[in-house]
Motif scaffolding. Structure first.
Motif, PDB file in Angstrom:
ATOM      1  N   THR A  16      10.359   4.874   6.073  1.00  0.00           N
ATOM      2  CA  THR A  16      10.280   5.443   7.451  1.00  0.00           C
ATOM      3  C   THR A  16       9.761   4.576   8.702  1.00  0.00           C
ATOM      4  O   THR A  16       9.846   4.493   9.732  1.00  0.00           O
ATOM      5  CB  THR A  16       9.571   6.723   7.307  1.00  0.00           C
ATOM      6  OG1 THR A  16       9.798   7.367   6.300  1.00  0.00           O
ATOM      7  CG2 THR A  16       9.516   7.693   8.454  1.00  0.00           C
ATOM      8  N   TYR A  17       8.568   4.062   8.019  1.00  0.00           N
ATOM      9  CA  TYR A  17       7.985   2.727   8.921  1.00  0.00           C
ATOM     10  C   TYR A  17       8.580   1.949   9.274  1.00  0.00           C
ATOM     11  O   TYR A  17       8.974   1.417  10.749  1.00  0.00           O
ATOM     12  CB  TYR A  17       6.619   2.358   8.257  1.00  0.00           C
ATOM     13  CG  TYR A  17       5.907   1.112   8.823  1.00  0.00           C
ATOM     14  CD1 TYR A  17       5.013   1.569  10.066  1.00  0.00           C
ATOM     15  CD2 TYR A  17       5.975   0.252   8.606  1.00  0.00           C
ATOM     16  CE1 TYR A  17       4.679   0.690  10.997  1.00  0.00           C
ATOM     17  CE2 TYR A  17       5.541  -1.071   9.221  1.00  0.00           C
ATOM     18  CZ  TYR A  17       4.731  -0.794  10.373  1.00  0.00           C
ATOM     19  OH  TYR A  17       4.217  -1.954  11.021  1.00  0.00           O
TER      20      TYR A  17
ATOM     21  N   MET B  64       5.720   5.094  -3.173  1.00  0.00           N
ATOM     22  CA  MET B  64       5.488   4.704  -1.655  1.00  0.00           C
ATOM     23  C   MET B  64       6.719   4.370  -1.106  1.00  0.00           C
ATOM     24  O   MET B  64       6.569   4.054   0.260  1.00  0.00           O
ATOM     25  CB  MET B  64       4.336   3.761  -1.733  1.00  0.00           C
ATOM     26  CG  MET B  64       3.006   4.402  -2.390  1.00  0.00           C
ATOM     27  SD  MET B  64       1.953   3.013  -2.257  1.00  0.00           S
ATOM     28  CE  MET B  64       0.331   3.601  -2.479  1.00  0.00           C
TER      29      MET B  64
ATOM     30  N   SER C 257       7.850   6.380   2.512  1.00  0.00           N
ATOM     31  CA  SER C 257       6.876   6.240   3.467  1.00  0.00           C
ATOM     32  C   SER C 257       7.150   4.867   4.146  1.00  0.00           C
ATOM     33  O   SER C 257       7.053   4.727   5.367  1.00  0.00           O
ATOM     34  CB  SER C 257       5.459   6.456   3.325  1.00  0.00           C
ATOM     35  OG  SER C 257       4.923   5.338   2.362  1.00  0.00           O
TER      36      SER C 257
END
Lengths: 244, 298
Positions: free
Chosen positions: B140-141, B134, B137
């Motif tokens: 990116t956040y 993960m 993701s």
């Protein structure tokens, strides 16, 4: 009044325990094993079913035990229409029928006592009653002293007595005996016949399939003769019809 | 059902095991062998998975902030990140702590010449992940949060571990699935043969007027007991062997054991014990239940 009882009243007289109403049984497309057989057997009768191999005797016994279902016609035994009986009710029905086979069919790994007690256990008889009833019936068949013995340590005649004791311990209305003397010598055969006669005299209806001409002729009972699935003779106090 | 009938049925199930010694032994041996193989593979694969998982836990993302950021904003960012499902742990490292660590690791006595902290703008969050796959993701956040200057990560490590984890997952499911299928096949065959030999016994019971339940119950109890014994034996063997193997590796290959984190026998058995017992007893139950049914229509 249950539908079963209504059926029974319609097709059976009060003193009748078995009625075969135009019964046929075919296996696949072969010639039927039984063809349009109609019979009426009364309570307390002693009936011989005789005939050659392939005459339909075994099929008849299997129909009476509800091991088979007739292709046509109806089989009524006691309060039951065996063509319509539900699978779950078959055990209850069979508890009214004692059955004895030529090859004894005893549970080989259990003692004489356990073989007979087994029939009582399945009707959930209390242990106290079992301990009272089993020795009594073993005494009736002359095996009181051998209750601990395993069947393979007994003679053929004694094994058949155990089978009879097992068949009778629940006090059935009908005793079906499929060639009960087939594996026995003449002396043992006569002793078994004497025992079956006593059982019959005490009120149990006895239906016996046999090949034994001497026994049939000596007993002077009702004789139903089958040939190729058809009833060719039904005599009160009959004799073995020699087809040759 | 009468209590006496219940106990009679139970007792018959026990006695059946001894009445048919050869069949019982063959069944126990088959179940035992299958579940032994299953247990060994499970123990190996669970350890592999654990090693990869431990490695994953060491992989972290480092988040640096804009130079003029306030402490309040750093706290807010920390709160936002720690709420994410991917995050297992979050540590704040101040600029001073970062400098101290750097000095210890790389400079030693040569650090005395520095009067000011050259890593003044390098306070950061170290973020540890629940699942390394993960990482992308989450990065990116975090990159989209105002006040974040840079996010450092090790993409290659994450990808390698993630792939290894997936591979172990597939291999585990594959091998354990095949072993279970073979076990079910072998065991139900053994039970089938054992019960078929006794079809006459079943037919006698039916002629005498026994209900399906009365006929079936002792066989089912027998099957379950055989399954239980067949599962318990390999479990005991695996427990002993695994413990010995763990002790041996720890003592003889201490370098290896410091690098790799092996599972304790209790951890392995927390899954293996219930699964093996359930498989053994379950196969015994269903094998005998289904096989007896074939002979009940007398």
């Amino acid at each position: 009044m249950t539908p079963q009882m209504r059926n029974k009243r319609k097709y059976m007289e009060d003193d009748e325990v078995i009625v075969l109403d135009h019964v046929s049984k075919a296996y696949g497309t072969n010639q039927p094993a039984l063809c349009d057989v109609s019979l009426r057997i009364k309570k307390g009768e002693f009936v011989f079913i005789v005939g050659d191999s392939g005459s339909g005797k075994s099929t008849l016994i299997k129909l009476l035990l509800r091991e088979l279902v007739p292709t046509e016609g109806n089989v009524y035994v006691l309060d039951y229409n065996l063509k319509k009986i539900r699978h779950g009710r078959i055990p209850k029905f069979r508890r009214n029928i004692g059955v004895v086979f030529q090859d004894f069919r005893l549970l080989k790994d259990r003692s004489v006592y356990e073989n007979v007690a087994f029939a009582q256990r399945i009707i959930q008889m209390p242990g106290k009653e079992i301990r009272k009833n089993v020795p009594k019936i073993l005494s009736t068949v002359g095996l009181a002293g051998k209750y601990r013995v395993k069947p393979n340590r007994l003679s053929g005649g004694e094994q058949q007595r155990v089978a009879i004791a097992r068949a009778l311990v629940n006090k059935p209305c009908i005793l079906l005996a499929d060639e009960p003397t087939g594996n026995l010598d003449p002396k043992n055969s006569m002793e078994i016949m004497k025992l079956l006669e006593e059982i019959n005299e005490n009120g149990t209806t006895v239906i016996m399939v046999t090949h034994n001409k001497d026994i049939v002729n000596a007993m002077q009972k009702r004789v139903i003769t089958l040939k190729k699935g058809v009833v060719i003779g039904d005599q009160e106090r009959g004799v073995y019809i020699d087809e040759d | 059902m009468r209590i006496s009938t219940f106990f009679y049925t139970l007792w018959q199930g026990f006695k059946n095991i001894f009445r048919n010694k050869l069949f019982s032994l063959a069944s126990i041996a088959t179940i035992g062998a299958c579940l032994f193989l299953f247990g060994i593979f499970y123990a190996i694969l669970a350890n592999f998975e654990n090693i990869v998982k431990t490695a994953e836990e060491g992989v972290c993302i480092v988040v640096f902030f804009d130079e003029d950021i306030t402490d309040k904003r750093i706290d807010e960012i920390g709160e936002m990140i720690s709420k994410r499902a991917e995050v297992s742990a979050l540590n704040f490292v101040s600029a001073d702590e970062a400098w101290e660590t750097f000095k210890e690791d790389y400079l030693g006595e040569y650090s005395e010449g520095f009067t000011e902290n050259p890593l003044a703008g390098s306070s950061n969050y170290e973020i540890y992940l629940n699942d390394v796959s993960m990482q992308a993701s989450l990065v990116t956040y975090i990159e989209s949060i105002p006040g974040v200057r840079e996010v450092k990560r090790s993409e290659l490590t994450a990808l390698t571990l993630s792939s290894a984890n997936k591979l172990i997952g597939y291999v585990s499911v594959g091998i354990i699935g095949i072993l279970l299928a073979v076990s079910v096949f072998l065991i139900s065959n053994t039970v089938t043969i054992g019960i078929s030999v006794r079809s006459e016994e079943i037919s006698i019971m039916k002629y005498v007027g026994a209900t399906d339940f009365f006929v079936r119950a002792p066989f089912v109890i027998e099957g379950m007991l055989i399954g239980l014994i067949g599962a318990a034996i390999p479990l005991a063997v695996i427990y002993f062997v695994y413990n010995r193997a763990l002790t041996f590796v720890t003592e003889q290959f201490s370098v290896l054991s410091s690098l790799l984190n092996f599972l304790s026998v209790d951890k392995v058995f927390s899954v293996l014990l219930p699964v093996s017992l359930a498989v053994g007893v379950g196969i015994g139950f269903f094998g005998s239940f289904i096989t007896v049914r074939k002979h009940l229509h007398v």
